[in-house]
Structure formats: structure tokens, C-alpha cells
Design an enzyme around this catalytic site. Structure first.
Site, PDB file in Angstrom:
ATOM      1  N   ARG A  50     -23.605   7.671 -12.615  1.00  0.00           N
ATOM      2  CA  ARG A  50     -22.263   8.042 -12.811  1.00  0.00           C
ATOM      3  C   ARG A  50     -22.354   8.547 -14.364  1.00  0.00           C
ATOM      4  O   ARG A  50     -21.495   9.460 -14.526  1.00  0.00           O
ATOM      5  CB  ARG A  50     -21.247   7.044 -12.669  1.00  0.00           C
TER       6      ARG A  50
ATOM      7  N   GLU B  82     -28.052 -10.034 -15.283  1.00  0.00           N
ATOM      8  CA  GLU B  82     -27.483 -11.187 -14.949  1.00  0.00           C
ATOM      9  C   GLU B  82     -28.550 -11.797 -14.391  1.00  0.00           C
ATOM     10  O   GLU B  82     -29.008 -12.885 -14.625  1.00  0.00           O
ATOM     11  CB  GLU B  82     -26.438 -11.004 -14.379  1.00  0.00           C
TER      12      GLU B  82
HETATM   13  P1  AMP Z   1     -23.750  -3.333 -18.373  1.00  0.00           P
HETATM   14  O1  AMP Z   1     -25.012  -3.090 -18.715  1.00  0.00           O
HETATM   15  O2  AMP Z   1     -23.517  -4.802 -17.944  1.00  0.00           O
HETATM   16  O3  AMP Z   1     -22.822  -2.789 -19.843  1.00  0.00           O
HETATM   17  O4  AMP Z   1     -23.174  -2.494 -17.132  1.00  0.00           O
HETATM   18  C1  AMP Z   1     -22.996  -1.267 -17.240  1.00  0.00           C
HETATM   19  C2  AMP Z   1     -23.392  -0.464 -15.991  1.00  0.00           C
HETATM   20  O5  AMP Z   1     -23.132  -1.208 -14.600  1.00  0.00           O
HETATM   21  C3  AMP Z   1     -22.806   0.844 -15.999  1.00  0.00           C
HETATM   22  O6  AMP Z   1     -23.588   1.672 -15.745  1.00  0.00           O
HETATM   23  C4  AMP Z   1     -21.693   0.659 -14.801  1.00  0.00           C
HETATM   24  O7  AMP Z   1     -21.361   1.802 -14.134  1.00  0.00           O
HETATM   25  C5  AMP Z   1     -22.062  -0.561 -14.044  1.00  0.00           C
HETATM   26  N1  AMP Z   1     -21.006  -1.526 -14.115  1.00  0.00           N
HETATM   27  C6  AMP Z   1     -20.833  -2.880 -14.526  1.00  0.00           C
HETATM   28  N2  AMP Z   1     -19.817  -3.654 -14.321  1.00  0.00           N
HETATM   29  C7  AMP Z   1     -19.129  -2.656 -13.720  1.00  0.00           C
HETATM   30  C8  AMP Z   1     -17.784  -2.785 -13.003  1.00  0.00           C
HETATM   31  N3  AMP Z   1     -16.902  -4.154 -13.027  1.00  0.00           N
HETATM   32  N4  AMP Z   1     -17.282  -1.847 -12.356  1.00  0.00           N
HETATM   33  C9  AMP Z   1     -17.924  -0.688 -12.348  1.00  0.00           C
HETATM   34  N5  AMP Z   1     -19.220  -0.541 -12.696  1.00  0.00           N
HETATM   35  C10 AMP Z   1     -19.916  -1.452 -13.436  1.00  0.00           C
END
Ligand code: AMP
Length: 178
Positions: free
Chosen positions: A61, A98
Site C-alpha cells: 500500500r 508479533e
Molecule cells: P507495523 O510494522 O506494526 O507499524 O505495521 C505497519 C504495517 O502493517 C503497514 O504496512 C500497515 O499497512 C499494516 N497494518 C498494521 N496494522 C494495521 C491496521 N490496524 N490496519 C491496516 N493495516 C495495518
């Protein structure tokens, strides 16, 4: 269009991709012409102010917003890819999720030494993905000082994690809670 207008265009999908996760879906935002144009224009303004010389986006995205911003500013776009997609020798970085690990890859030839690269993704949650992307781009020789997101989930701490790694973080909208 205001940040609240953008928020109204983001669809909430409970329990995706697994129970307990509230997925913030940008499909409805990018499907709306004024919403897409406003998001890209706002991100581009931040990137311009940061002195961007290239834009990097995280698969998948982040490609939508990152490449649009790059085109709007007349800059090149650097894709930060999922493993096994690039047809050349890559720089790769594993990072913790996670549950388990994931990997991001960059073509080191896509970045000039010292080039100021602004990182873009759709959403920051824990920050693990963006932090890995920034580290990888820095390994490839980029100067990465600014990360931009359409959506911040501030209670998950990602923006603070990035700031601790010397990144300025801006997002267009925030959803407190998660
Ligand atoms: P993080 O590495 O935890 O910051 O997760 C970010 C990545 O996971 C991004 O590429 C987001 O597109 C996806 N992502 C994580 N949580 C969500 C959520 N609640 N809704 C949509 N996309 C998410």
C-alpha cells in the site's frame, strides 16, 4: 478536504486479518478521487518541506501513495519490497513481527550515496515495518530523516519508536485506541 474528511473515507474492518485486529482499510479512500488527490497532495507537501530527493514506499500500500507523491514532485521512486521480488542482488533486513519475522529488500543500485529519501507507507502501527525500511535504506546509502503515513495508530507507539531512531514522523490522520 480536511483530515476528518479523509478519516470518514477510511473503512474499518473488525477482526481482519485475525480476531481482535481493527483493520483500517484505505481501499475506500483511494477509490474516492478527491480523497486520493488530497491525501497525495498533503503527503507531497510534507515531502517537499523535508527536502526529498527521492521517495521510498513500502510494498504494497505504500507503493500507491509513495509513487503518486514521487510523480507529483517529479522525483524518482524506490520500492521497498517483500522478499524474492527484485531481479537483482539485494540488501535485505529481517525484522520481528508479533509472531515470527518478516523480511524487506531494496535494490542498492536504486539509491545514490547521500541521497535524501523520504519514506512513505499507508499506516504506522508498532513501527517495526517502517523502522526496518528506514534501516535498509540507510544501509543502501540514503539519508532518511522523514517518514510519512496516511494513518497513525498512536497508542501502538510506532511513531515514538521512529523518532527514537532520528526520524521525523508526520501522518495525515490518527486513530487513538487501535
Ligand atoms: P507495523 O510494522 O506494526 O507499524 O505495521 C505497519 C504495517 O502493517 C503497514 O504496512 C500497515 O499497512 C499494516 N497494518 C498494521 N496494522 C494495521 C491496521 N490496524 N490496519 C491496516 N493495516 C495495518
Amino acid at each position: 478536504m480536511t483530515p476528518d474528511d479523509l478519516k470518514a473515507l477510511i473503512r474499518d474492518v473488525p477482526d481482519f486479518p485475525k480476531p481482535g485486529i481493527l483493520f483500517r482499510d484505505i481501499t475506500t479512500l483511494i477509490g474516492n478521487g478527491p480523497g486520493l488527490a488530497a491525501s497525495v497532495a498533503m503527503l507531497a507537501e510534507h515531502a517537499r518541506a523535508a527536502g526529498a530527493e527521492a521517495i521510498a514506499g513500502i510494498e504494497a500500500r505504500g507503493f500507491i501513495f509513495g509513487a503518486s507523491v514521487a510523480a507529483q514532485l517529479g522525483l524518482g521512486f524506490v520500492p521497498v519490497r517483500k522478499p524474492g521480488k527484485l531481479p537483482v542482488p539485494v540488501l535485505a533486513l529481517d525484522y520481528a513481527l508479533e509472531y515470527g519475522t518478516d523480511t524487506l529488500e531494496v535494490d542498492p543500485g536504486a539509491i545514490a550515496a547521500g541521497q535524501k529519501v523520504v519514506l512513505i507507507d499507508d499506516l504506522i502501527a508498532t513501527g517495526g515495518t517502517a523502522l526496518a525500511a528506514a534501516q535498509l535504506l540507510r544501509q543502501a546509502g540514503a539519508v532518511v530523516e522523514q517518514a510519512l503515513f496516511v494513518i497513525d495508530l498512536p497508542d501502538l507507539g510506532g511513531a515514538d519508536r521512529l523518532r527514537a531512531a532520528d526520524l521525523k514522523v508526520d501522518s495525515l490522520v490518527a486513530f487513538p485506541g487501535h
